[in-house]
Design an enzyme around this catalytic site. Structure first.
Site, PDB file in Angstrom:
ATOM      1  N   LYS A 205       0.856  -1.185   0.000  1.00 49.72           N
ATOM      2  CA  LYS A 205       0.000   0.000   0.000  1.00 49.72           C
ATOM      3  C   LYS A 205       0.893   1.236   0.000  1.00 49.72           C
ATOM      4  O   LYS A 205       1.682   1.450   0.918  1.00 49.72           O
ATOM      5  CB  LYS A 205      -0.929   0.012   1.217  1.00 49.72           C
ATOM      6  CG  LYS A 205      -1.891   1.200   1.233  1.00 49.72           C
ATOM      7  CD  LYS A 205      -2.804   1.132   2.438  1.00 49.72           C
ATOM      8  CE  LYS A 205      -3.779   2.287   2.473  1.00 49.72           C
ATOM      9  NZ  LYS A 205      -4.668   2.225   3.653  1.00 49.72           N
ATOM     10  N   ARG A 215     -10.885   9.397   1.497  1.00 50.53           N
ATOM     11  CA  ARG A 215     -10.812  10.028   2.816  1.00 50.53           C
ATOM     12  C   ARG A 215     -11.990  10.957   3.049  1.00 50.53           C
ATOM     13  O   ARG A 215     -12.450  11.104   4.178  1.00 50.53           O
ATOM     14  CB  ARG A 215      -9.475  10.760   2.957  1.00 50.53           C
ATOM     15  CG  ARG A 215      -8.297   9.777   3.043  1.00 50.53           C
ATOM     16  CD  ARG A 215      -6.953  10.457   2.981  1.00 50.53           C
ATOM     17  NE  ARG A 215      -5.875   9.462   2.991  1.00 50.53           N
ATOM     18  CZ  ARG A 215      -4.622   9.699   2.678  1.00 50.53           C
ATOM     19  NH1 ARG A 215      -4.259  10.934   2.320  1.00 50.53           N
ATOM     20  NH2 ARG A 215      -3.706   8.738   2.713  1.00 50.53           N
ATOM     21  N   LYS A 229       1.316  10.130   5.550  1.00 51.65           N
ATOM     22  CA  LYS A 229       1.384   8.742   5.992  1.00 51.65           C
ATOM     23  C   LYS A 229       2.645   8.057   5.455  1.00 51.65           C
ATOM     24  O   LYS A 229       2.741   6.833   5.429  1.00 51.65           O
ATOM     25  CB  LYS A 229       0.126   7.987   5.535  1.00 51.65           C
ATOM     26  CG  LYS A 229      -1.171   8.547   6.136  1.00 51.65           C
ATOM     27  CD  LYS A 229      -2.366   7.664   5.846  1.00 51.65           C
ATOM     28  CE  LYS A 229      -3.633   8.225   6.515  1.00 51.65           C
ATOM     29  NZ  LYS A 229      -4.796   7.322   6.361  1.00 51.65           N
ATOM     30  N   GLU A 245       7.769  -6.673   1.179  1.00 52.88           N
ATOM     31  CA  GLU A 245       6.588  -6.519   2.029  1.00 52.88           C
ATOM     32  C   GLU A 245       5.641  -7.702   1.856  1.00 52.88           C
ATOM     33  O   GLU A 245       5.135  -8.269   2.834  1.00 52.88           O
ATOM     34  CB  GLU A 245       5.862  -5.214   1.691  1.00 52.88           C
ATOM     35  CG  GLU A 245       6.551  -3.943   2.151  1.00 52.88           C
ATOM     36  CD  GLU A 245       6.301  -3.644   3.622  1.00 52.88           C
ATOM     37  OE1 GLU A 245       5.721  -4.496   4.330  1.00 52.88           O
ATOM     38  OE2 GLU A 245       6.678  -2.543   4.069  1.00 52.88           O
ATOM     39  N   LYS A 260      -2.158  -1.501  -3.741  1.00 51.31           N
ATOM     40  CA  LYS A 260      -3.005  -0.309  -3.736  1.00 51.31           C
ATOM     41  C   LYS A 260      -2.125   0.931  -3.819  1.00 51.31           C
ATOM     42  O   LYS A 260      -1.149   1.027  -3.059  1.00 51.31           O
ATOM     43  CB  LYS A 260      -3.838  -0.288  -2.442  1.00 51.31           C
ATOM     44  CG  LYS A 260      -4.807   0.884  -2.325  1.00 51.31           C
ATOM     45  CD  LYS A 260      -5.546   0.836  -0.996  1.00 51.31           C
ATOM     46  CE  LYS A 260      -6.502   2.025  -0.881  1.00 51.31           C
ATOM     47  NZ  LYS A 260      -7.200   2.038   0.427  1.00 51.31           N
TER      48      LYS A 260
END
Length: 336
Positions: A205, A215, A229, A245, A260
């Protein structure tokens, strides 16, 4: 591709021969989009008998829990196999410790129970992340310096995932990007008897600018106030890191992998599917949806063929399934 082509030179080989007629195009088509590939994200709100339009996502609505039952039955009729559930939490229930995330009678938990009662055969995927529940809009707990702490966040995520499993969700989908959370959630699910609850890990992500309309839809944009983030979501410049990951999350017990955003990251989808050979999903995110809708509304693109072409691109890249706000419309188009 090898430099030594297996076909003869022109005119012995004419690549257009196989494209000349519909039947031959269909016979040699390499990839096919079906309703089995579609997962519809749903936004759920408190109240009864109410819908709310998402201004930045034309055609997308937030629904109260009772209306989810009607939606679920319609989706089953269309052949859509699963939905992904996202709660829109009242600001009064947001806090620094995100304690509402694991409330057994919380909005997401009640929505799961309603969906499974209304349409047991419809798969339910629940988001495991704290951003809808934190007063600061971040996906984890924050220390005094503003840094999102990892291990304390994981403890809360485990409680959230267990509350979803108890409510009856089929798949928990951690989208927080904390290190080690898949292993912790898998261990907790096993220890509590939820051995068949699947984990769809948002393993790749990215800290993307394509999430803005989402959001808005879940009401975290105002809390986030432009905050970054980047300390936990992936750098958009990195591709090999995504493989690391994904491999880590698989080793910890993930059943499926999510990439994503979607279309800007189809190279990552291809690498994950090709190199790891595991169930691989991708999310055609809110920004992608909003861009398409803007082009449709202005007459710049033809709506129906572009929707299907955009989704077919995910299949060609290697995705086994696609989270898309076009899922319902695409399913109808595929039935024609």
């Amino acid at each position: 591709m090898s430099s030594s082509l297996p076909r003869g030179a022109y005119p012995h080989t004419r690549m257009r021969r196989l494209r000349a007629q519909d039947f031959s195009r269909r016979m040699v088509r390499e990839h096919q989009l079906t309703t089995d590939d579609l997962i519809l994200p749903l936004f759920v709100i408190e109240g009864r008998g109410e819908t709310q339009q998402v201004a930045s996502m034309p055609g997308v609505e937030r629904l109260t829990v009772d209306l989810l039952a009607e939606k679920a039955k319609a989706l089953v009729t269309l052949g859509i196999p699963a939905v992904a559930l996202f709660p829109v939490v009242d600001p009064a229930h947001k806090s620094e410790d995100a304690r509402a995330a694991y409330d057994k009678d919380g909005l997401a938990q009640r929505a799961v129970r309603t969906l499974k009662e209304a349409a047991p055969e419809l798969g339910v995927i629940t988001d495991v992340a704290l951003d809808p529940f934190t007063s600061h809009g971040q996906d984890g707990l924050m220390d005094q310096s503003g840094y999102i702490v990892n291990d304390d966040t994981v403890e809360v995520l485990v409680q959230q995932a267990l509350s979803h499993a108890e409510a009856g969700t089929d798949v928990v989908a951690p989208s927080d990007m904390m290190d080690g959370r898949i292993g912790a959630i898998r261990a907790a699910l096993e220890q509590n008897g939820y051995v068949n609850t699947m984990i769809m890990s948002y393993a790749a992500k990215y800290a993307s600018a394509y999430y803005g309309p989402f959001r808005d839809a879940v009401g975290s944009a105002g809390n986030l106030k432009g905050g970054s983030k980047a300390s936990y979501q992936m750098d958009p410049a990195n591709g090999a890191e995504a493989l690391h990951e994904c491999a880590l999350d698989l080793a910890e017990g993930a059943d499926m992998i999510m990439v994503k955003p979607g279309m800007p990251y189809l190279d990552v989808v291809t690498r994950v599917k090709t190199e790891l050979q595991v169930p691989t999903f991708a999310y055609q995110v809110s920004g992608e949806y909003a861009m398409h809708c803007a082009a449709f509304e202005n007459g710049w693109l033809a709506r129906e063929p572009v929707i299907l072409e955009s989704l077919l691109a995910f299949k060609r890249a290697g995705a086994d399934g696609i989270l898309t706000y076009f899922a319902e419309e695409a399913a109808r188009l595929l039935q024609q």
